[in-house]
Write an enzyme that holds these catalytic residues in place. Structure first.
Site, PDB file in Angstrom:
ATOM      1  N   LEU A   1     -11.295  -7.019 -11.992  1.00  0.00           N
ATOM      2  CA  LEU A   1     -12.703  -6.750 -11.693  1.00  0.00           C
ATOM      3  C   LEU A   1     -13.560  -7.014 -12.932  1.00  0.00           C
ATOM      4  CD1 LEU A   1     -12.082  -3.463  -9.693  1.00  0.00           C
ATOM      5  CD2 LEU A   1     -12.814  -5.672  -8.743  1.00  0.00           C
TER       6      LEU A   1
ATOM      7  N   HIS B   1      -0.837   1.761 -12.991  1.00  0.00           N
ATOM      8  CA  HIS B   1      -0.232   0.584 -13.620  1.00  0.00           C
ATOM      9  C   HIS B   1       1.242   0.878 -13.895  1.00  0.00           C
ATOM     10  CE1 HIS B   1      -0.109  -3.104 -15.931  1.00  0.00           C
ATOM     11  NE2 HIS B   1       0.593  -2.449 -16.837  1.00  0.00           N
TER      12      HIS B   1
ATOM     13  N   LEU C   1      -9.017  -4.595 -19.565  1.00  0.00           N
ATOM     14  CA  LEU C   1      -7.929  -4.546 -18.583  1.00  0.00           C
ATOM     15  C   LEU C   1      -6.834  -3.554 -18.996  1.00  0.00           C
ATOM     16  CD1 LEU C   1      -6.838  -5.962 -15.969  1.00  0.00           C
ATOM     17  CD2 LEU C   1      -5.497  -7.407 -17.508  1.00  0.00           C
TER      18      LEU C   1
ATOM     19  N   GLY D   1       0.772  -1.228   0.000  1.00  0.00           N
ATOM     20  CA  GLY D   1       0.000   0.000   0.000  1.00  0.00           C
ATOM     21  C   GLY D   1       0.806   1.281   0.000  1.00  0.00           C
ATOM     22  N   SER D   2       2.002   1.260  -0.607  1.00  0.00           N
ATOM     23  CA  SER D   2       2.786   2.500  -0.591  1.00  0.00           C
ATOM     24  C   SER D   2       2.106   3.603  -1.410  1.00  0.00           C
ATOM     25  CB  SER D   2       4.221   2.263  -1.083  1.00  0.00           C
ATOM     26  OG  SER D   2       4.277   2.018  -2.461  1.00  0.00           O
TER      27      SER D   2
ATOM     28  N   MET E   1      -4.749  -6.241  -6.866  1.00  0.00           N
ATOM     29  CA  MET E   1      -4.278  -7.249  -7.819  1.00  0.00           C
ATOM     30  C   MET E   1      -5.363  -8.250  -8.237  1.00  0.00           C
ATOM     31  SD  MET E   1      -1.371  -5.970  -8.305  1.00  0.00           S
ATOM     32  CE  MET E   1      -0.419  -7.153  -9.280  1.00  0.00           C
ATOM     33  N   ARG E   2      -6.632  -7.909  -8.044  1.00  0.00           N
ATOM     34  CA  ARG E   2      -7.719  -8.748  -8.557  1.00  0.00           C
ATOM     35  C   ARG E   2      -8.315  -8.080  -9.785  1.00  0.00           C
ATOM     36  NH1 ARG E   2      -6.649 -13.294  -6.923  1.00  0.00           N
ATOM     37  NH2 ARG E   2      -8.697 -13.996  -7.592  1.00  0.00           N
TER      38      ARG E   2
ATOM     39  N   ASN F   1      -6.934   3.658 -11.780  1.00  0.00           N
ATOM     40  CA  ASN F   1      -5.946   2.612 -11.482  1.00  0.00           C
ATOM     41  C   ASN F   1      -4.561   3.136 -11.809  1.00  0.00           C
ATOM     42  OD1 ASN F   1      -4.911  -0.063 -10.926  1.00  0.00           O
ATOM     43  ND2 ASN F   1      -4.692  -0.337 -13.151  1.00  0.00           N
TER      44      ASN F   1
HETATM   45  C1  GAR Z   1       2.621  -0.698  -7.798  1.00  0.00           C
HETATM   46  O1  GAR Z   1       3.814  -0.725  -8.521  1.00  0.00           O
HETATM   47  C2  GAR Z   1       1.440  -0.667  -8.756  1.00  0.00           C
HETATM   48  O2  GAR Z   1       1.668   0.100  -9.909  1.00  0.00           O
HETATM   49  C3  GAR Z   1       1.319  -2.124  -9.101  1.00  0.00           C
HETATM   50  O3  GAR Z   1       1.528  -2.800  -7.892  1.00  0.00           O
HETATM   51  C4  GAR Z   1       2.395  -2.023  -7.051  1.00  0.00           C
HETATM   52  C5  GAR Z   1       1.732  -1.842  -5.711  1.00  0.00           C
HETATM   53  O4  GAR Z   1       2.586  -1.231  -4.781  1.00  0.00           O
HETATM   54  N1  GAR Z   1       0.034  -2.406  -9.659  1.00  0.00           N
HETATM   55  C6  GAR Z   1      -0.190  -3.366 -10.563  1.00  0.00           C
HETATM   56  O5  GAR Z   1       0.672  -4.093 -10.998  1.00  0.00           O
HETATM   57  C7  GAR Z   1      -1.634  -3.464 -11.019  1.00  0.00           C
HETATM   58  N2  GAR Z   1      -1.793  -4.525 -11.960  1.00  0.00           N
HETATM   59  P1  GAR Z   1       2.005  -0.571  -3.452  1.00  0.00           P
HETATM   60  O6  GAR Z   1       1.085  -1.601  -2.791  1.00  0.00           O
HETATM   61  O7  GAR Z   1       3.213  -0.315  -2.613  1.00  0.00           O
HETATM   62  O8  GAR Z   1       1.260   0.681  -3.817  1.00  0.00           O
END
Ligand code: GAR
Length: 198
Positions: A93, A109, A144, A12-13, A90-91, A107
């Site tokens: 929808l 990405h 997606l 969750g950063s 990461m699910r 979102n």
């Molecule tokens: C981030 O790099 C985000 O862009 C990616 O997961 C990481 C989550 O980091 N998202 C995806 O790959 C979406 N398919 P975080 O939990 O530290 O924010």
């Protein structure tokens, strides 16, 4: 204020940066952090920031995405969000779920979309020999990682980069990009944010 719910799956950063950005003078406020993993480290970080949290474990639902989403909707709708931010959620929808939040679900990405939708974006950029990488914030649609782009930030790919070093460089830009996009979006401005500013 614009009510913002943030969906996470892990550390969750990005969520932390979004919450921290919503200071007193911000047009939005965080009303819920919701995870599909009850053990997500981000839930504790959200709690520490004073944001209400909830989780709905996707695992008992197996392959039944619709039933998982029905369960996920309960705390989400109860929070009455105007905007839903996916931040490391990461699910995938379903179109039905996405349609409920049409035009108000964002979102982030970790690639320069339309390049590399899906997973393993950094390795794919390295394998392709790309000179630059980056991240994209987009509106979530039924397709997606393909909705209208609301912001993008670029970083160089450096000699000797691995997926880990590149991912860390991109994540640093994610932390700048997502708050910038959310602020603009909450102000009703859909003009894409481009970082670093020219
Ligand atoms: C981030 O790099 C985000 O862009 C990616 O997961 C990481 C989550 O980091 N998202 C995806 O790959 C979406 N398919 P975080 O939990 O530290 O924010």
């Amino acid at each position: 204020k614009v009510r913002v719910a943030i969906l996470i799956s892990g550390g969750g950063s990005n969520m932390v940066k979004l919450v921290e950005s919503m200071s007193a003078d911000h047009p939005a406020k965080p009303v819920l952090v919701l995870s599909n993993d009850p053990a997500a480290a981000g839930l504790d970080r959200a709690r520490a920031l004073g944001v209400p949290v909830a989780s709905v474990d996707h695992r008992p639902f197996g392959k039944d995405r619709a039933m998982f989403e029905t369960a996920l909707l309960a705390p989400l709708l109860a929070a009455q969000p105007d905007v839903v931010c996916l931040a490391g959620f990461m699910r995938v929808l379903t179109p039905g779920f996405v349609a409920r939040f049409a035009g108000r679900m964002l979102n982030i990405h970790p690639s320069l979309l339309p390049k590399y939708p899906g997973l393993h974006t950094h390795q794919r950029a390295l394998d392709a020999g790309d000179a630059e990488a980056g991240c994209t914030v987009h509106e979530v649609t039924a397709d997606l990682d393909a909705g209208p782009i609301l912001g993008q930030a670029r970083v160089p790919v450096l000699p000797g980069d691995t997926a880990d070093t590149l991912s860390a460089r991109v994540l640093g830009m994610e932390h700048r990009l997502y708050p910038a996009v959310l602020r603009r979006f909450a102000e009703g401005d859909r003009t894409p944010v481009l970082l670093p500013a020219a």
